[in-house]
Design a protein around this motif. Sequence first.
Motif, short mmCIF file in Angstrom:
data_model
loop_
_atom_site.label_atom_id
_atom_site.label_comp_id
_atom_site.label_asym_id
_atom_site.label_seq_id
_atom_site.Cartn_x
_atom_site.Cartn_y
_atom_site.Cartn_z
N LYS A 57 0.82 -1.22 0.00
CA LYS A 57 0.00 0.00 0.00
C LYS A 57 0.85 1.27 0.00
O LYS A 57 0.52 2.26 0.61
CB LYS A 57 -0.98 0.01 1.17
N ARG A 58 1.96 1.21 -0.72
CA ARG A 58 2.83 2.37 -0.90
C ARG A 58 2.58 2.87 -2.32
O ARG A 58 3.33 2.60 -3.25
CB ARG A 58 4.28 1.96 -0.69
N TYR A 59 1.48 3.60 -2.46
CA TYR A 59 0.99 3.94 -3.79
C TYR A 59 1.81 5.02 -4.49
O TYR A 59 2.01 4.96 -5.70
CB TYR A 59 -0.49 4.34 -3.73
N TYR A 60 2.27 6.01 -3.76
CA TYR A 60 3.06 7.05 -4.41
C TYR A 60 4.36 6.48 -4.98
O TYR A 60 4.68 6.68 -6.15
CB TYR A 60 3.33 8.22 -3.46
N PRO A 61 5.14 5.71 -4.17
CA PRO A 61 6.34 5.09 -4.76
C PRO A 61 5.98 4.13 -5.90
O PRO A 61 6.74 4.00 -6.86
CB PRO A 61 6.97 4.33 -3.59
N ALA A 62 4.82 3.47 -5.78
CA ALA A 62 4.40 2.56 -6.85
C ALA A 62 4.17 3.33 -8.15
O ALA A 62 4.55 2.88 -9.23
CB ALA A 62 3.15 1.80 -6.45
N LEU A 63 3.56 4.50 -8.04
CA LEU A 63 3.35 5.32 -9.23
C LEU A 63 4.68 5.78 -9.83
O LEU A 63 4.85 5.80 -11.05
CB LEU A 63 2.48 6.54 -8.90
N LYS A 64 5.62 6.15 -8.97
CA LYS A 64 6.94 6.56 -9.46
C LYS A 64 7.65 5.38 -10.14
O LYS A 64 8.26 5.54 -11.20
CB LYS A 64 7.81 7.08 -8.30
N THR A 65 7.58 4.21 -9.53
CA THR A 65 8.19 3.02 -10.12
C THR A 65 7.53 2.70 -11.46
O THR A 65 8.20 2.37 -12.44
CB THR A 65 8.05 1.82 -9.16
N MET A 66 6.20 2.82 -11.50
CA MET A 66 5.46 2.55 -12.72
C MET A 66 5.89 3.51 -13.83
O MET A 66 6.10 3.11 -14.98
CB MET A 66 3.95 2.69 -12.47
N GLU A 67 6.05 4.78 -13.49
CA GLU A 67 6.46 5.77 -14.47
C GLU A 67 7.87 5.46 -14.98
O GLU A 67 8.14 5.52 -16.17
CB GLU A 67 6.43 7.16 -13.83
N HIS A 68 8.76 5.10 -14.05
CA HIS A 68 10.13 4.76 -14.42
C HIS A 68 10.15 3.52 -15.33
O HIS A 68 10.87 3.48 -16.33
CB HIS A 68 10.94 4.52 -13.14
N LEU A 69 9.37 2.54 -14.96
CA LEU A 69 9.26 1.31 -15.74
C LEU A 69 8.73 1.62 -17.14
O LEU A 69 9.27 1.16 -18.14
CB LEU A 69 8.33 0.33 -15.02
N GLU A 70 7.69 2.43 -17.19
CA GLU A 70 7.02 2.73 -18.44
C GLU A 70 7.90 3.54 -19.39
O GLU A 70 7.90 3.30 -20.60
CB GLU A 70 5.72 3.48 -18.14
N HIS A 71 8.63 4.50 -18.86
CA HIS A 71 9.38 5.41 -19.73
C HIS A 71 10.85 5.04 -19.93
O HIS A 71 11.46 5.47 -20.91
CB HIS A 71 9.30 6.85 -19.19
N THR A 72 11.41 4.24 -19.02
CA THR A 72 12.83 3.92 -19.11
C THR A 72 13.08 2.47 -19.53
O THR A 72 13.82 2.21 -20.46
CB THR A 72 13.54 4.18 -17.76
N TYR A 73 12.45 1.54 -18.82
CA TYR A 73 12.78 0.14 -19.03
C TYR A 73 11.99 -0.53 -20.16
O TYR A 73 12.56 -1.25 -20.98
CB TYR A 73 12.57 -0.65 -17.73
N LEU A 74 10.68 -0.34 -20.18
CA LEU A 74 9.87 -1.04 -21.19
C LEU A 74 10.22 -0.66 -22.64
O LEU A 74 10.19 -1.53 -23.51
CB LEU A 74 8.38 -0.81 -20.92
N PRO A 75 10.55 0.60 -22.94
CA PRO A 75 10.90 0.90 -24.33
C PRO A 75 12.12 0.12 -24.84
O PRO A 75 12.24 -0.12 -26.04
CB PRO A 75 11.19 2.41 -24.31
N ARG A 76 12.99 -0.29 -23.96
CA ARG A 76 14.19 -1.03 -24.37
C ARG A 76 13.86 -2.43 -24.88
O ARG A 76 14.59 -2.99 -25.68
CB ARG A 76 15.17 -1.17 -23.21
#
Length: 188
Positions: free
Chosen positions: A117-136
């Motif tokens: 239930k750490r939603y703010y860090p989860a959103l940050k992780t999701m953003e990082h995943l979406e914009h940095t890792y998944l495009p690779r």
Amino acid sequence: RSVYDGEEHGQFMDKLEGRIRNHDREIEKMCNFHYQGFVDSITELLKVRWTAKNCKSQVTDTNRKLQNEGKELVILMEDLKQCRLQQRNIAATIDKLTLCLPVLEMYSKLREQMKAKRYYPALKTMEHLEHTYLPRVNHYRFCKIMVENIPKLREEIKEVSMSDLKDFLESIRKHSNKIGETAMKQVW
């Protein structure tokens, strides 16, 4: 060629096998946790590894045969060529798996944050995943599934956050009389 002919051949192969075993363990953990398709890839990698071990023995046999029989030189060179091609394929597979591991680790981290239930860090992780890792690695099937799940996860976070906010506001509303009474007593 110096690795095959030199004294370091055994050390190199031991280190290579050790590295392969370490990668296999890490990959199998992630795959069993998230993706059946990835498990199939690991099975293929293990087959390639087995083939590489056979190639190693074939290369050794090839070297002996070259010393003993000049007539089979053409056939043995073709075997050697095939083994080297398989080794390149193994190296390419390891590179691709190494590229995929950070994506899986970030996705696992995201799931853990949501579970905690750490939603703010989860959103940050999701953003990082979406914009940095998944495009690779967006050409892999498991990444497409992750990309499809991101809006669902965002919506889930939004719903849970709104529910928590409503619960908090209701709690304040229930206790507002007591809070006001306490505040008034402290002022006087």
